[in-house]
Design a protein around this motif. Structure first.
Motif, PDB file in Angstrom:
ATOM      1  N   VAL A   1      15.585 -10.433  13.313  1.00 27.67           N
ATOM      2  CA  VAL A   1      14.134 -10.165  13.331  1.00 27.67           C
ATOM      3  C   VAL A   1      13.653  -9.387  14.541  1.00 27.67           C
ATOM      4  O   VAL A   1      12.646  -8.692  14.488  1.00 27.67           O
TER       5      VAL A   1
ATOM      6  N   ALA B   1       3.479  -4.903  13.189  1.00 27.74           N
ATOM      7  CA  ALA B   1       3.455  -4.056  14.384  1.00 27.74           C
ATOM      8  C   ALA B   1       2.782  -2.725  14.053  1.00 27.74           C
ATOM      9  O   ALA B   1       1.965  -2.214  14.823  1.00 27.74           O
TER      10      ALA B   1
ATOM     11  N   TYR C   1       5.396 -17.450  12.854  1.00 27.26           N
ATOM     12  CA  TYR C   1       6.221 -17.699  11.670  1.00 27.26           C
ATOM     13  C   TYR C   1       7.181 -18.866  11.828  1.00 27.26           C
ATOM     14  O   TYR C   1       7.774 -19.305  10.857  1.00 27.26           O
ATOM     15  N   LEU C   2       7.310 -19.389  13.041  1.00 32.68           N
ATOM     16  CA  LEU C   2       8.207 -20.534  13.243  1.00 32.68           C
ATOM     17  C   LEU C   2       7.383 -21.725  13.727  1.00 32.68           C
ATOM     18  O   LEU C   2       6.850 -21.700  14.837  1.00 32.68           O
TER      19      LEU C   2
ATOM     20  N   TRP D   1       8.401 -18.351  24.787  1.00 34.94           N
ATOM     21  CA  TRP D   1       7.103 -19.031  24.797  1.00 34.94           C
ATOM     22  C   TRP D   1       7.224 -20.452  25.344  1.00 34.94           C
ATOM     23  O   TRP D   1       8.132 -21.209  24.976  1.00 34.94           O
TER      24      TRP D   1
ATOM     25  N   ASP E   1      10.053 -10.447  25.357  1.00 35.64           N
ATOM     26  CA  ASP E   1      10.712 -11.124  24.222  1.00 35.64           C
ATOM     27  C   ASP E   1      11.734 -12.086  24.820  1.00 35.64           C
ATOM     28  O   ASP E   1      11.834 -12.221  26.056  1.00 35.64           O
ATOM     29  N   ARG E   2      12.502 -12.729  23.956  1.00 35.43           N
ATOM     30  CA  ARG E   2      13.570 -13.618  24.424  1.00 35.43           C
ATOM     31  C   ARG E   2      14.721 -12.781  24.988  1.00 35.43           C
ATOM     32  O   ARG E   2      14.877 -11.609  24.653  1.00 35.43           O
TER      33      ARG E   2
ATOM     34  N   VAL F   1      11.322  -3.056  12.970  1.00 33.40           N
ATOM     35  CA  VAL F   1       9.874  -2.898  13.126  1.00 33.40           C
ATOM     36  C   VAL F   1       9.195  -3.546  11.918  1.00 33.40           C
ATOM     37  O   VAL F   1       9.410  -3.128  10.781  1.00 33.40           O
ATOM     38  N   TRP F   2       8.398  -4.557  12.172  1.00 29.98           N
ATOM     39  CA  TRP F   2       7.701  -5.270  11.099  1.00 29.98           C
ATOM     40  C   TRP F   2       6.363  -4.601  10.806  1.00 29.98           C
ATOM     41  O   TRP F   2       5.760  -3.979  11.691  1.00 29.98           O
TER      42      TRP F   2
ATOM     43  N   GLY G   1       6.799 -11.477  22.032  1.00 37.70           N
ATOM     44  CA  GLY G   1       7.682 -11.308  20.863  1.00 37.70           C
ATOM     45  C   GLY G   1       7.715  -9.865  20.405  1.00 37.70           C
ATOM     46  O   GLY G   1       7.557  -9.550  19.228  1.00 37.70           O
ATOM     47  N   ALA G   2       7.970  -8.955  21.345  1.00 41.66           N
ATOM     48  CA  ALA G   2       7.777  -7.523  21.089  1.00 41.66           C
ATOM     49  C   ALA G   2       8.809  -6.928  20.132  1.00 41.66           C
ATOM     50  O   ALA G   2       8.555  -5.884  19.531  1.00 41.66           O
TER      51      ALA G   2
HETATM   52  C1  LIG Z   1       9.161 -11.071  13.215  1.00 40.54           C
HETATM   53  S1  LIG Z   1       9.649 -10.534  14.807  1.00 40.54           S
HETATM   54  C2  LIG Z   1       8.335  -9.409  15.264  1.00 40.54           C
HETATM   55  C3  LIG Z   1       8.800  -8.360  16.214  1.00 40.54           C
HETATM   56  C4  LIG Z   1       7.750  -7.301  16.564  1.00 40.54           C
HETATM   57  N1  LIG Z   1       6.616  -7.920  17.212  1.00 40.54           N
HETATM   58  C5  LIG Z   1       7.302  -6.556  15.339  1.00 40.54           C
HETATM   59  O1  LIG Z   1       6.256  -6.922  14.773  1.00 40.54           O
HETATM   60  O2  LIG Z   1       7.995  -5.622  14.929  1.00 40.54           O
HETATM   61  C6  LIG Z   1       9.301 -11.938  15.842  1.00 40.54           C
HETATM   62  C7  LIG Z   1       9.613 -11.725  17.303  1.00 40.54           C
HETATM   63  O3  LIG Z   1       9.269 -12.906  18.015  1.00 40.54           O
HETATM   64  C8  LIG Z   1      10.305 -13.213  18.921  1.00 40.54           C
HETATM   65  N2  LIG Z   1      10.326 -14.669  19.159  1.00 40.54           N
HETATM   66  C9  LIG Z   1      10.593 -15.655  18.271  1.00 40.54           C
HETATM   67  N3  LIG Z   1      10.545 -16.861  18.860  1.00 40.54           N
HETATM   68  C10 LIG Z   1      10.233 -16.630  20.155  1.00 40.54           C
HETATM   69  C11 LIG Z   1      10.044 -17.480  21.278  1.00 40.54           C
HETATM   70  N4  LIG Z   1      10.170 -18.810  21.163  1.00 40.54           N
HETATM   71  N5  LIG Z   1       9.712 -16.927  22.461  1.00 40.54           N
HETATM   72  C12 LIG Z   1       9.581 -15.571  22.560  1.00 40.54           C
HETATM   73  N6  LIG Z   1       9.743 -14.702  21.533  1.00 40.54           N
HETATM   74  C13 LIG Z   1      10.085 -15.235  20.343  1.00 40.54           C
HETATM   75  C14 LIG Z   1      11.571 -12.732  18.238  1.00 40.54           C
HETATM   76  O4  LIG Z   1      12.628 -12.516  19.165  1.00 40.54           O
HETATM   77  C15 LIG Z   1      11.079 -11.462  17.572  1.00 40.54           C
HETATM   78  O5  LIG Z   1      11.204 -10.349  18.406  1.00 40.54           O
END
Ligand SMILES: C[S@@+](CC[C@H](N)C(=O)[O-])C[C@H]1O[C@@H](n2cnc3c(N)ncnc32)[C@H](O)[C@@H]1O
Length: 218
Positions: free
Chosen positions: A42, A50, A147-148, A125, A94-95, A46-47, A73-74
């Motif tokens: 994920v 974004a 989403y989580l 986070w 991001d992570r 690119v979602w 979460g970039a």
């Molecule tokens: C669905 S992707 C979206 C990525 C980007 N923002 C986009 O829209 O293209 C979710 C993003 O959240 C990040 N993410 C998920 N859990 C996270 C956490 N606990 N802390 C930081 N980032 C997190 C993931 O690594 C991922 O890059």
């Protein structure tokens, strides 16, 4: 963890996630974001959220130029890159496992004279928040980061830490499951929230949130 399991022959709507790059034009710049769904899941595609948040930023309804901003979460960094091109001083986070890929995309898409406008940094986070200034940003950006369910509380904690009363939070969301709306309910307990944009074709909502003033119990 992958949001959508990897399969060799996905639905047509998901096949674009398996392309090795995605191209866009925002802020008068041609952008080419590398993708690697198979390796990083994920965080490396690119979602739509974004793309829609970039569309919203381009409308100019929220001042970006000269603002201090952070993206959570970039992933590939599209939103942070576009915000930097629009004049924001960006911290793009991001992570840890996502950072090398993210840094490479940021470097490849910002012209030499804008490279100093964006810093890539680890932010999981709810963890190590003291490394980021409390209430220190004008703008907090997040695309498809709701989403989580396990992350809802730490994400909220992160927003509370980063925001002052004046900070504007922009979250672009695909509402996939009922639980996603639970996050919005949680957010509304501590932030004023309004939907400011909806992109029908991609079914993406953009929410603007601002910290509520502290409650004064009499
Ligand atoms: C669905 S992707 C979206 C990525 C980007 N923002 C986009 O829209 O293209 C979710 C993003 O959240 C990040 N993410 C998920 N859990 C996270 C956490 N606990 N802390 C930081 N980032 C997190 C993931 O690594 C991922 O890059």
């Amino acid at each position: 963890m992958a949001l959508v399991p990897y399969v060799e022959n996905p639905l047509p709507a998901l096949s674009k996630l398996q392309n090795s790059s995605a191209e866009f034009r925002f802020a008068n710049h041609d952008l080419r974001l590398s993708q690697d769904w198979k390796k990083l899941g994920v965080a490396a595609v690119v979602w739509d959220a974004a793309v829609v948040l970039c569309m919203y930023l381009e409308l100019g309804e929220v001042e970006v130029n000269g603002k201090s901003a952070i993206e959570l979460g970039a992933g590939t960094g599209l939103v942070g890159i576009v915000a930097a091109l629009l004049g924001a001083k960006m911290t793009i986070t991001d992570r840890e496992p996502a950072l090398d890929f993210l840094s490479a995309n940021v470097k490849a898409n910002l012209p030499a004279d804008s490279q100093s406008s964006a810093v890539v940094s680890e932010l999981t986070w709810g963890e190590g928040l003291e490394r980021y200034p409390a209430g220190g940003y004008d703008l907090v950006l997040g695309a498809d980061i709701v989403y989580l369910e396990d992350t809802f509380e730490p994400l909220l904690q992160t927003l509370e830490h980063l925001c002052s009363d004046a900070t504007v939070v922009l979250l672009s969301c695909k509402i996939r499951y009922e639980r996603d709306t639970n996050f919005l309910s949680m957010l509304k307990q501590r932030f004023g929230v309004e939907e400011v944009y909806y992109e029908k074709q991609r079914d993406i909502h953009v929410y603007k949130a601002q910290k509520l003033p502290p409650r004064r119990d009499l």
